[in-house]
Design a protein around this motif. Structure first.
Motif, PDB file in Angstrom:
ATOM      1  N   ILE A  34       0.840  -1.203   0.000  1.00  0.00           N
ATOM      2  CA  ILE A  34       0.000   0.000   0.000  1.00  0.00           C
ATOM      3  C   ILE A  34       0.873   1.250   0.000  1.00  0.00           C
ATOM      4  O   ILE A  34       0.600   2.206  -0.739  1.00  0.00           O
ATOM      5  CB  ILE A  34      -0.977  -0.018   1.203  1.00  0.00           C
ATOM      6  N   GLU A  35       1.926   1.264   0.804  1.00  0.00           N
ATOM      7  CA  GLU A  35       2.829   2.420   0.825  1.00  0.00           C
ATOM      8  C   GLU A  35       3.424   2.676  -0.558  1.00  0.00           C
ATOM      9  O   GLU A  35       3.515   3.828  -1.005  1.00  0.00           O
ATOM     10  CB  GLU A  35       3.958   2.204   1.829  1.00  0.00           C
ATOM     11  N   ALA A  36       3.828   1.615  -1.229  1.00  0.00           N
ATOM     12  CA  ALA A  36       4.382   1.764  -2.576  1.00  0.00           C
ATOM     13  C   ALA A  36       3.334   2.324  -3.539  1.00  0.00           C
ATOM     14  O   ALA A  36       3.625   3.188  -4.359  1.00  0.00           O
ATOM     15  CB  ALA A  36       4.914   0.424  -3.082  1.00  0.00           C
ATOM     16  N   ALA A  37       2.102   1.847  -3.429  1.00  0.00           N
ATOM     17  CA  ALA A  37       1.023   2.343  -4.282  1.00  0.00           C
ATOM     18  C   ALA A  37       0.708   3.799  -3.982  1.00  0.00           C
ATOM     19  O   ALA A  37       0.483   4.592  -4.891  1.00  0.00           O
ATOM     20  CB  ALA A  37      -0.223   1.482  -4.108  1.00  0.00           C
ATOM     21  N   GLU A  38       0.733   4.159  -2.701  1.00  0.00           N
ATOM     22  CA  GLU A  38       0.504   5.560  -2.327  1.00  0.00           C
ATOM     23  C   GLU A  38       1.631   6.432  -2.851  1.00  0.00           C
ATOM     24  O   GLU A  38       1.396   7.548  -3.340  1.00  0.00           O
ATOM     25  CB  GLU A  38       0.404   5.695  -0.804  1.00  0.00           C
ATOM     26  N   GLY A  39       2.866   5.931  -2.786  1.00  0.00           N
ATOM     27  CA  GLY A  39       4.029   6.676  -3.279  1.00  0.00           C
ATOM     28  C   GLY A  39       3.986   6.915  -4.779  1.00  0.00           C
ATOM     29  O   GLY A  39       4.383   7.974  -5.254  1.00  0.00           O
ATOM     30  N   SER A  40       3.470   5.938  -5.515  1.00  0.00           N
ATOM     31  CA  SER A  40       3.400   6.084  -6.972  1.00  0.00           C
ATOM     32  C   SER A  40       2.346   7.101  -7.386  1.00  0.00           C
ATOM     33  O   SER A  40       2.355   7.603  -8.502  1.00  0.00           O
ATOM     34  CB  SER A  40       3.115   4.736  -7.634  1.00  0.00           C
ATOM     35  N   ARG A  41       1.446   7.425  -6.465  1.00  0.00           N
ATOM     36  CA  ARG A  41       0.400   8.429  -6.729  1.00  0.00           C
ATOM     37  C   ARG A  41       0.921   9.853  -6.635  1.00  0.00           C
ATOM     38  O   ARG A  41       0.374  10.764  -7.217  1.00  0.00           O
ATOM     39  CB  ARG A  41      -0.702   8.276  -5.675  1.00  0.00           C
TER      40      ARG A  41
END
Length: 194
Positions: free
Chosen positions: A186-193
């Motif tokens: 989830i952190e990685a997905a949030e970071g890619s946003r």
């Protein structure tokens, strides 16, 4: 006076106790009948056949899982916690239902290469619940255009947790590792946003 559950419920309980721990193919109908204390005619009157019994036992199990998962979501206070609630819910659920070696749905799917229409529909409903709810919970965390990718990753982590249970890992440890990995995803997905 001792109250005995109805024959239908006893058959469902026996199916969960036996077929979801030993495997559907390895569990003869006679063993389920003996455990439930009912005659074959009772099984056929309520469920039609063994596959009908397995289908109904899975449907009951899915309903129970849905309730436990929804409760965990309701207790969460942030969108991220609601999305991750599937993991602590899994830990709670495993403590509240009859034992299974891992996931009754995955086990039955693996043993049923050609399920009848009703069993196939029931197996698909488990996947549908998992993916639809995770997507609904993912949108407030990563937005709709990233939700499908995040859900696919979370389903993979969730399924990995179930696989580790089959391999004998302790539920608390497997769920904890899954929660940790899902948090990183989830952190990685949030970071890619950003």
């Amino acid at each position: 006076m001792e109250v005995h559950p109805r024959a239908r419920e006893r058959l469902l309980d026996a199916t969960e106790d036996l077929a979801f721990t030993q495997g559907v193919a390895a569990t003869p109908v006679d063993e389920i009948l003996r455990s439930a204390g009912v005659a074959p005619a009772t099984l056929y009157a309520h469920f039609g056949n063994k596959e009908g019994l397995i289908t109904q036992a899975l449907e009951r199990r899915l309903m129970r899982w849905d309730e436990v998962w929804q409760s965990a979501i309701d207790e969460a206070s942030t969108p991220r916690e609601r999305l991750l609630a599937v993991f602590p819910a899994l830990g709670r659920y495993r403590m509240s239902v009859p034992a299974a070696r891992w996931c009754a749905f995955l086990g039955v799917a693996a043993e049923s290469p050609h399920p009848g229409p009703q069993l196939q529909k029931t197996l698909a409903s488990d996947t549908q619940l998992l993916t639809a709810r995770l997507k609904e919970l993912a949108v407030p965390v990563v937005a709709a255009d990233h939700a499908d990718a995040l859900v696919a990753q979370l389903v993979l982590v969730y399924t990995g947790v179930l696989g580790m249970l089959l391999r004998g890992m302790d539920t608390e440890r497997a769920v904890g590792l899954g929660l940790h990995i899902a948090g990183a995803v989830i952190e990685a997905a949030e970071g890619s946003r950003r």
